[in-house]
Enzyme design. Structure first.
Site, PDB file in Angstrom:
ATOM      1  N   ASP A  96      -3.905  -3.478  -2.585  1.00  0.00           N
ATOM      2  CA  ASP A  96      -3.816  -4.107  -1.265  1.00  0.00           C
ATOM      3  C   ASP A  96      -4.055  -3.090  -0.144  1.00  0.00           C
ATOM      4  O   ASP A  96      -3.302  -2.124   0.003  1.00  0.00           O
ATOM      5  CB  ASP A  96      -2.401  -4.732  -1.153  1.00  0.00           C
ATOM      6  N   ASP A 134      -2.915 -14.112   4.272  1.00  0.00           N
ATOM      7  CA  ASP A 134      -1.885 -14.690   3.406  1.00  0.00           C
ATOM      8  C   ASP A 134      -1.736 -16.202   3.593  1.00  0.00           C
ATOM      9  O   ASP A 134      -1.719 -16.702   4.714  1.00  0.00           O
ATOM     10  CB  ASP A 134      -0.535 -14.037   3.702  1.00  0.00           C
TER      11      ASP A 134
HETATM   12  C1  GAL Z   1       0.083  -8.604   1.840  1.00  0.00           C
HETATM   13  C2  GAL Z   1      -0.623  -9.390   0.760  1.00  0.00           C
HETATM   14  C3  GAL Z   1       0.405 -10.269   0.105  1.00  0.00           C
HETATM   15  C4  GAL Z   1       1.501  -9.404  -0.488  1.00  0.00           C
HETATM   16  C5  GAL Z   1       2.092  -8.481   0.577  1.00  0.00           C
HETATM   17  C6  GAL Z   1       3.048  -7.463  -0.026  1.00  0.00           C
HETATM   18  O1  GAL Z   1      -0.829  -7.797   2.498  1.00  0.00           O
HETATM   19  O2  GAL Z   1      -1.667 -10.138   1.311  1.00  0.00           O
HETATM   20  O3  GAL Z   1      -0.198 -11.077  -0.880  1.00  0.00           O
HETATM   21  O4  GAL Z   1       0.985  -8.675  -1.555  1.00  0.00           O
HETATM   22  O5  GAL Z   1       1.085  -7.780   1.264  1.00  0.00           O
HETATM   23  O6  GAL Z   1       3.601  -6.604   0.933  1.00  0.00           O
END
Ligand code: GAL
Length: 464
Positions: A218, A281
């Site tokens: 990520d 998200d």
């Molecule tokens: C976001 C991601 C989510 C989750 C989250 C965890 O950036 O899109 O799916 O993984 O971080 O902190």
């Protein structure tokens, strides 16, 4: 009350799930034959390649195949009521995720409050609820597992919520399921935990040592590292991690998460991604889910075996991003739309809810093999809209056997009839049509098909 559409799986054995499965030569192989039917079931597999063996009681195939090639094995599952058989194509080569990954991820329910017990409970319930019998196979930890500091030798270590990572992966593997984890190419993850920056090869090795099968990588704080937003900078951390993963002795599915920047679908496969998030998200509202789902149109041509567009994880069941949960705010009709659309899109599906709290409706929604077959079709085509107004949309997916999967969606605020002329589907004449949610033949139709669809709901059919 949420309305249940799908009849329960019967007592007679039925083999479900993917018809094709990829793994790399010499790497650990693990595949649970998903099958429904009255217990006890007895499993058999003919023509297993050298190096693999089957546990006839659990249906778990494991081992390692040294020699690259395509192996057609013949599976059968029997019980006192009967027997089902079918082929499974095993491709020992370079590609993983020949069908979109199906499983569970901790984020949409537990958020940063995930811990080892919750992950083990998810694995337990994947089996006890029967989900694993329909092909759901990954148990993935998202953000929140990392300790604030690395060990003296630079190795990443889990925090106090995961006292023994090998124990968790061992537990999940012993049940025939795969295990995934999460990190960021930046110094910190989105949740503020430790990321992988400048420890790429070391972390890949650690994940392999822990026995992991999947990594979600990520972007997060890598935005402070990237020099600019050029394609080169966007690709860089993913190329580095793919290279690191290719040097370990396990197969680790590579999930890119950078919210679609730089039209990632155009180059996600080139940098080694097996899937890539195409959006920000998701949350459990109609605006979010439908806004994401119905907008997956620019990336259609880039999905295929081994590389998928990822419109984010499922928001059905008890969700809440931790620690407190609530039932999905999507209506029943909206949840049918969610799963239908993701299946038509050949999307990876990671259940985002607490699996210890599955109600009949949610379980029914996730255990329809005719719907999951649309998602898992070996051809791996992504559906596209063929007709669209303010109040309805019709999406078409070409299936490997020549049939079509069609979603007739009512996006308006009242129940209405949604129809489609066969000419818009590129077919003519008479065709047999089957309702996939109800698992019911609807009869033969000529030149046109239509049906009543509730507001925000769907009629998902297969046309042969
Ligand atoms: C976001 C991601 C989510 C989750 C989250 C965890 O950036 O899109 O799916 O993984 O971080 O902190």
């Amino acid at each position: 009350m949420p309305y249940i559409l799908t009849p329960r799986a019967g007592d007679i054995p039925r083999i479900n799930g993917a018809r094709v499965y990829g793994q790399r030569p010499g790497h650990p192989f693990l595949f649970l034959i998903p099958a429904t039917g009255k217990e006890p079931l007895t499993y058999a597999a003919e023509n297993l390649p050298e190096g693999l063996s089957l546990d006839v009681k659990t249906g778990i195939i494991s081992g390692a195949v040294k020699k690259a090639g395509t192996y057609i094995i013949h599976l059968s599952v029997s019980n006192e009521k009967g027997k089902d058989s079918r082929d499974l194509k095993i491709v020992i080569g370079k590609d993983l995720a020949l069908t979109p990954p199906l499983g569970w991820n901790s984020w949409n329910c537990w958020g940063l409050s995930v811990d080892a017990e919750k992950v083990k409970a998810a694995a337990d319930n994947m089996l006890s609820t029967g989900l694993a019998r329909h092909g759901w196979s990954f148990i993935n930890i998202d953000d929140g597992w990392e300790a604030p500091k690395r060990a003296a030798n630079g190795e990443i270590v889990p925090n106090e919520k995961f006292p023994d990572m090998n124990n968790v992966t061992g537990y999940v593997h012993s049940k025939g399921m795969k295990m995934g984890i999460y990190s960021s190419p930046g110094p910190l993850t989105c949740g503020g935990y430790l990321g992988t920056y400048q420890h790429e090869q070391q972390d890949a090795k650690t994940w392999a040592k822990w026995g992991l099968d999947y990594i979600k990588y990520d972007w997060c704080s890598y935005s402070h590292i990237a020099k600019n937003n050029s394609l080169e900078e966007l690709k860089k951390p993913y190329i580095i991690m793919h290279d690191a993963l290719s040097k370990v002795d396990r197969d680790i599915v590579f999930s890119l998460c950078q919210y679609g920047m730089g039209e990632v679908w155009k180059w996600g496969a080139e940098v080694g991604g097996n899937l890539w998030r195409t959006t920000g998200d998701i949350t459990d509202s109609w605006e979010s889910m439908s806004g994401i789902g119905f907008n997956q149109t620019l990336n259609t041509q880039f999905a295929g075996p081994g590389h998928w567009n990822d419109p984010d994880m499922l928001v059905v069941g008890w969700v809440g991003w931790g620690p407190s949960l609530h039932p999905s705010r999507l209506t029943a009709s909206e949840q049918y739309t969610h799963i239908s659309l993701w299946a038509l899109l050949s999307a990876p599906m990671l259940i985002g809810c607490d699996l210890t709290r599955l109600d009949d409706f949610t379980l029914n929604l996730l255990c329809n093999d005719e719907v999951l077959d649309i998602d898992q079709d070996p051809l791996g085509k992504q559906a596209a809209p063929v007709d669209k107004t303010e109040t309805y949309q019709v999406w078409k997916k070409q299936m490997e056997d020549g049939s079509l999967a069609i979603g007739l969606f009512n996006t308006g605020n009242t129940e209405s009839v949604v129809g489609i002329d066969f000419s818009k589907l590129g077919i003519s004449g008479k065709h047999a049509i089957r309702d996939c949610w109800r698992q019911k033949d609807l009869g033969e139709f000529e030149n046109h098909f239509e049906g009543k669809v509730p507001s925000h709901g769907v009629l998902l059919v297969r046309i042969r």
